[in-house]
Design a protein around this motif. Structure first.
Motif, PDB file in Angstrom:
ATOM      1  N   GLY A 309       0.810  -1.208   0.000  1.00  0.00           N
ATOM      2  CA  GLY A 309       0.000   0.000   0.000  1.00  0.00           C
ATOM      3  C   GLY A 309       0.848   1.264   0.000  1.00  0.00           C
ATOM      4  N   ALA A 310       1.933   1.247   0.776  1.00  0.00           N
ATOM      5  CA  ALA A 310       2.833   2.411   0.830  1.00  0.00           C
ATOM      6  C   ALA A 310       3.485   2.649  -0.516  1.00  0.00           C
ATOM      7  N   ASP A 311       3.890   1.577  -1.180  1.00  0.00           N
ATOM      8  CA  ASP A 311       4.502   1.711  -2.517  1.00  0.00           C
ATOM      9  C   ASP A 311       3.521   2.358  -3.498  1.00  0.00           C
ATOM     10  N   ALA A 312       2.274   1.891  -3.453  1.00  0.00           N
ATOM     11  CA  ALA A 312       1.263   2.426  -4.369  1.00  0.00           C
ATOM     12  C   ALA A 312       0.974   3.898  -4.081  1.00  0.00           C
ATOM     13  N   ALA A 313       0.838   4.239  -2.803  1.00  0.00           N
ATOM     14  CA  ALA A 313       0.559   5.625  -2.436  1.00  0.00           C
ATOM     15  C   ALA A 313       1.733   6.531  -2.781  1.00  0.00           C
ATOM     16  N   ALA A 314       2.948   6.046  -2.572  1.00  0.00           N
ATOM     17  CA  ALA A 314       4.137   6.836  -2.888  1.00  0.00           C
ATOM     18  C   ALA A 314       4.205   7.115  -4.383  1.00  0.00           C
ATOM     19  N   GLU A 315       3.898   6.100  -5.184  1.00  0.00           N
ATOM     20  CA  GLU A 315       3.898   6.290  -6.641  1.00  0.00           C
ATOM     21  C   GLU A 315       2.844   7.323  -7.044  1.00  0.00           C
ATOM     22  N   TYR A 316       1.672   7.247  -6.419  1.00  0.00           N
ATOM     23  CA  TYR A 316       0.600   8.205  -6.713  1.00  0.00           C
ATOM     24  C   TYR A 316       1.029   9.630  -6.366  1.00  0.00           C
ATOM     25  N   LEU A 317       1.738   9.769  -5.240  1.00  0.00           N
ATOM     26  CA  LEU A 317       2.150  11.098  -4.769  1.00  0.00           C
ATOM     27  C   LEU A 317       3.455  11.568  -5.383  1.00  0.00           C
ATOM     28  N   GLY A 318       4.124  10.698  -6.167  1.00  0.00           N
ATOM     29  CA  GLY A 318       5.399  11.064  -6.770  1.00  0.00           C
ATOM     30  C   GLY A 318       6.534  11.146  -5.761  1.00  0.00           C
ATOM     31  N   MET A 319       6.495  10.268  -4.756  1.00  0.00           N
ATOM     32  CA  MET A 319       7.517  10.264  -3.710  1.00  0.00           C
ATOM     33  C   MET A 319       8.193   8.904  -3.650  1.00  0.00           C
ATOM     34  N   GLU A 320       9.355   8.850  -2.985  1.00  0.00           N
ATOM     35  CA  GLU A 320       9.973   7.582  -2.665  1.00  0.00           C
ATOM     36  C   GLU A 320       9.232   6.955  -1.485  1.00  0.00           C
ATOM     37  N   THR A 321       9.173   5.623  -1.470  1.00  0.00           N
ATOM     38  CA  THR A 321       8.429   4.946  -0.403  1.00  0.00           C
ATOM     39  C   THR A 321       8.994   5.265   0.980  1.00  0.00           C
ATOM     40  N   VAL A 322      10.337   5.224   1.096  1.00  0.00           N
ATOM     41  CA  VAL A 322      10.944   5.493   2.401  1.00  0.00           C
ATOM     42  C   VAL A 322      10.662   6.914   2.852  1.00  0.00           C
ATOM     43  N   GLU A 323      10.579   7.835   1.890  1.00  0.00           N
ATOM     44  CA  GLU A 323      10.262   9.226   2.231  1.00  0.00           C
ATOM     45  C   GLU A 323       8.838   9.333   2.765  1.00  0.00           C
TER      46      GLU A 323
END
Length: 485
Positions: A309-323
């Motif tokens: 879920g974090a990976d998907a949300a990060a991609e949607y927001l244009g961010m790195e997952t760890v960020e």
């Protein structure tokens, strides 16, 4: 017994090596403390991946195991990294080189014959050399200790001068009480919705997260206070919370912290003790989850699903997952990103939001506690490593006294201490090799025992005894052996 002339000569011959290695050892410690960041530590904990961090430092979906002794404070970080590896290497090199040069090397070069041709006795010479090595090691770690304390204060205000957090100042002003009154009675905040709103604004978090953060502070106060009353470590109490059954002092502590009548607390404690009999408290965060009735939401959450879920949300927001994982408030405040994470992970939005709020509350707590600095723990870390080097120095010194040739002295005087280091490192790396620790002196110094509140005095006594015995044996051997003069 100490000869000043010999001591001064030895000092003049060895001070440069001492200065270089002491400076490097201190500099590394200073850099680690100077750059310490609680949020960076949180990121490092998350770097363990989908399986989460090991159980010993807080695994599972309820956060990173918030705890003053959970590798999140300066002394904990130093214990688990610097004093477990880096802080051993430089002093070990110094001990090996210096111990050999004090006796065996001088016999090999012939300079010992010149020294003993003077009225100075063998006993005074070898005793002075032993004293020099001990004083040099003590001075080295005194410098490291002072440097660590100094940079902790300069960089983090860790020793004195720490201010109250902004939310405490703001809520105290609202309530018309002192900052200390608020810190001593956090229920003043929890019982006043306006205070929660003001405190949340001061910290820049939502009211839900702020209320959880204050509750987490209360939980940790209760754990620390109970452990102190029961005269155990907080770990020991959390492993067996049922031990508080029938303890009136603990009931009074809970009554004060929760602003609840003592009789009511005692009544609830009876049921709680029955429920917790034979069980343990996994982490303070778990108690926070239970207190807020969120455990039914989070049952069965898998870290792997959360990371998807974090990976998907990060991609949607244009961010790195760890960020994103270190700035979960962004996800909590973006309904679309939350929906994307929910769809990808298969976890409903309400559960995800509950999880995020717990994580954010824990992050606020970690930020406050991250620079918590226990001076006693830090000093004991340095005392312990000095005693280890004192004992290992005895090994190198005794072989320097036994042998007349440098190559023979180094073969055992360097080989055995290095062997100790390697065996201990192997024992720590693999559980299958854990028994190797019984063949090394290094096992007597466990830095995490010191910061974790476990007993370390017997080990300190053992290292002292081993070192004194070895130095004494070395002195006796040198006094009695034949020298090629």
């Amino acid at each position: 017994m100490l000869n000043k002339a010999v001591f001064k000569q030895t000092l003049s011959q060895n001070w440069k090596l001492w200065a270089i290695l002491t400076a490097v050892t201190s500099l590394i410690a200073v850099l680690i403390i100077r750059t310490f960041d609680p949020h960076a530590m949180r990121l490092a904990m998350m770097a363990f991946g989908a399986d989460g961090p090991p159980a010993g430092i807080g695994g599972g979906p309820f956060g990173t195991g918030t705890d003053r002794f959970g590798m999140l404070t300066i002394p904990d970080l130093m214990a688990s990294g610097y004093y477990a590896m880096i802080g051993l290497i430089m002093p070990l090199v110094y001990v090996i080189i210096t111990a050999n040069s004090l006796v065996a090397s001088q016999i090999d070069r012939g300079s010992m014959a010149y020294t003993l041709s003077t009225p100075i006795t063998r006993a005074k010479v070898v005793f002075t050399q032993a004293v020099y090595l001990i004083v040099a090691l003590a001075s080295m770690f005194a410098v490291v200790t002072f440097a660590g304390l100094a940079v902790s204060q300069v960089s983090h205000n860790a020793l004195w001068g720490s201010n109250h957090t902004p939310d405490v100042v703001a809520t105290a002003e609202l309530l018309g009480v002192s900052n200390q009154d608020v810190e001593d009675n956090l229920q003043l905040i929890l019982n006043n919705p306006e205070a929660i709103a003001v405190g949340a604004e001061a910290r820049g978090v939502s009211e839900e997260v702020y209320a959880m953060y204050v509750e987490l502070l209360l939980i940790n106060q209760a754990i620390d206070g109970t452990a102190e009353i029961m005269d155990v470590t907080r770990y020991e109490f959390m492993e067996n919370p049922a031990m508080v059954g029938g303890n009136n002092e603990v009931a009074q502590l809970f009554s004060r912290l929760l602003s609840v009548n003592v009789d009511t607390v005692e009544s609830h404690m009876e049921h709680l003790v029955d429920d917790l009999y034979g069980q343990s408290i996994e982490s303070p965060t778990m108690l926070l989850v239970m207190m807020n009735g969120l455990d039914h939401y989070m049952q069965g959450i898998e870290m792997e699903a959360l990371m998807v879920g974090a990976d998907a949300a990060a991609e949607y927001l244009g961010m790195e997952t760890v960020e994103l994982m270190t700035q979960l408030h962004i996800l909590a405040n973006d309904q679309n990103a939350l929906r994307v994470a929910s769809e990808a992970s298969g976890i409903d939005e309400a559960t995800l939001l509950a999880f995020i709020n717990v994580q954010l509350a824990e992050a606020e707590f970690e930020f406050d506690q991250g620079i918590y600095f226990n001076i006693g723990n830090f000093v004991n870390l340095n005392v312990g490593i000095f005693l280890l080097m004192f004992a290992i120095g005895g090994v190198s010194f005794v072989f320097s006294c036994i042998f007349n040739l440098t190559r023979n002295s180094l073969a055992l005087g360097a080989g055995i201490p290095l062997g100790f280091f390697i065996l201990n490192m192997m024992a720590n790396v693999s559980p299958d090799l854990a028994n190797l620790r019984f063949f090394t002196l290094n096992t007597l110094y466990n830095p995490t025992d010191i910061t974790g509140g476990y007993s370390f005095t017997p080990q300190f006594i053992a290292m002292t005894a081993v070192g004194m015995t070895l130095y004494l044996v070395g002195i006796i051997v040198f006094k009695k052996k034949d020298l090629p003069l």
